[in-house]
Design a protein around this motif. Structure first.
Motif, mmCIF file in Angstrom:
data_model
loop_
_atom_site.group_PDB
_atom_site.id
_atom_site.type_symbol
_atom_site.label_atom_id
_atom_site.label_comp_id
_atom_site.label_asym_id
_atom_site.label_seq_id
_atom_site.Cartn_x
_atom_site.Cartn_y
_atom_site.Cartn_z
ATOM 1 N N GLY A 172 45.882 41.318 46.262
ATOM 2 C CA GLY A 172 44.991 41.249 45.355
ATOM 3 C C GLY A 172 44.364 42.463 45.096
ATOM 4 N N LEU A 229 46.071 40.109 38.051
ATOM 5 C CA LEU A 229 45.015 39.861 38.514
ATOM 6 C C LEU A 229 43.897 40.605 38.044
ATOM 7 N N ILE A 242 43.188 35.369 36.245
ATOM 8 C CA ILE A 242 44.512 35.401 36.763
ATOM 9 C C ILE A 242 45.502 35.508 35.476
#
Length: 284
Positions: A172, A229, A242
Motif C-alpha cells: 500500500g 491505489l 482503489i
C-alpha cells in the motif's frame, strides 16, 4: 238448479301438473339469467386482470428502461471521471516510472533473521522479492528526493503481490510519515489477501498499530492483478481510492505533515513478491 261446479279428479291433476311445469320454467329462466350474469362477471374480471397485468408489465418495462438509462449515465460519468483523473496525473510534478533509481528509493539484499531476498528498483519496477520470509515483518520505501514533508497532496501507485500458498502479501501507501528520535510514526493504506483493504496508524515511540478503518472487502480490488491505489489528503481529511474509485474516507489529526512512499507487509513463507510501478505525487 244446482250451480256448484264439480271438478273431477283428472282436472285437478292437470292443474297441478301445469303449475309444476310453470314453476320449472321459472327456475330454468332464473338459472339461465344467473349463468349469463356470472359469465359476464368472469369475463369482466378476466378483462380487468389482463388490463392490470398489461399495465404492470408496461410499468416494469418503463422502470427497467429508466434503471438501465440511469446505470448507463452513471457508468459514463464514472468513465469520464476516471479518464479525467488519469489525464490529470500525467501532469503531476513528481512521476516515477522506475525506469531507473534517480530518485534514490531504498534498496537492500539480505539473508538475515527476517528474510532472504532483495528489494530495489529493477526491471522497470520497484520490486520486493523474498525467496524466504523467516518471520513476518513490514517495510517502507519513502520518497527521498525533492520536497519531503508535505500536508496536502494527491498520491497514486500501481501495485501487485504474489506468493506461494494461500493469501497474498499486503502492500500500500505510506503517508504523513514523521521521524522523531529515530522513530517513524505514519499512516498506512493497504490492500491484503487480494480482496480487502484497511487503514492503520503506527505510533513509533510505542511501536503500536491502531486500526483506523477496519478491513473491508472491495469488488474494486483485482486479486493477483495490478491495482492502482490512491490517497488524497487535505488537512485532516483523507480519501482512499482503489482503481480510481473512492472506497473510503476519514478524518484524523494525529499527524499533520510528513513524508510519503510505499509500504509492504509479509508473512512467514517462501516466494513472496510485491511490485510497484508508476508512482504519482502532486503537492497541493
Amino acid at each position: 238448479m244446482n250451480t256448484n261446479i264439480v271438478t273431477t279428479e283428472p282436472e285437478k291433476q292437470s292443474k297441478v301438473l301445469w303449475i309444476f311445469l310453470a314453476f320449472l320454467l321459472g327456475v330454468c329462466v332464473l338459472l339461465v339469467g344467473l349463468t349469463s350474469v356470472f359469465g359476464l362477471s368472469i369475463w369482466g374480471l378476466s378483462s380487468i386482470q389482463k388490463q392490470v397485468s398489461a399495465h404492470a408489465t408496461q410499468t416494469q418495462q418503463a422502470q427497467d428502461a429508466r434503471a438501465t438509462q440511469t446505470q448507463q449515465a452513471q457508468n459514463a460519468r464514472t468513465t469520464a471521471t476516471v479518464a479525467a483523473m488519469i489525464d490529470e496525473r500525467a501532469n503531476f510534478d513528481f512521476i516515477d516510472r522506475f525506469d531507473d533509481n534517480r530518485n534514490v528509493w531504498s534498496a537492500e539484499s539480505a539473508d538475515d533473521e527476517y528474510y532472504r531476498g532483495e528489494y530495489g528498483v529493477m526491471n522497470g519496477q520497484y520490486r520486493w522479492n523474498f525467496a524466504e520470509v523467516k518471520q513476518g515483518f513490514s517495510l517502507r520505501g519513502l520518497k527521498s528526493t525533492g520536497q519531503l514533508y508535505m500536508t496536502d497532496f494527491d498520491m497514486y501507485v500501481d501495485g501487485q503481490s504474489r506468493q506461494d500458498g494461500e493469501g497474498l502479501p499486503c502492500y500500500g501507501l505510506d503517508f504523513r510519515d514523521t521521524l522523531v528520535d529515530n522513530h517513524h510514526s505514519n499512516y498506512v493504506f493497504q490492500v491484503c489477501n487480494g480482496n480487502e483493504f484497511a487503514v492503520f496508524y503506527f505510533d513509533g515511540p510505542s511501536s503500536e498499530w491502531t486500526l483506523l478503518r477496519s478491513w473491508k472487502p472491495s469488488p474494486m480490488i483485482q486479486p493477483s492483478g495490478w491495482n492502482t491505489l490512491g490517497v488524497i489528503a487535505r488537512k485532516n481529511h483523507f480519501k482512499f481510492l482503489i482503481n480510481n474509485v473512492v472506497v473510503d474516507e476519514m478524518d484524523d489529526d494525529r499527524l499533520n505533515t510528513g513524508m510519503v512512499g510505499v509500504f509492504i507487509d509479509v508473512t512467514q513463507g517462501t516466494n513472496r513478491s510485491i511490485s510497484f510501478d508508476n508512482f504519482y505525487l502532486q503537492v497541493r
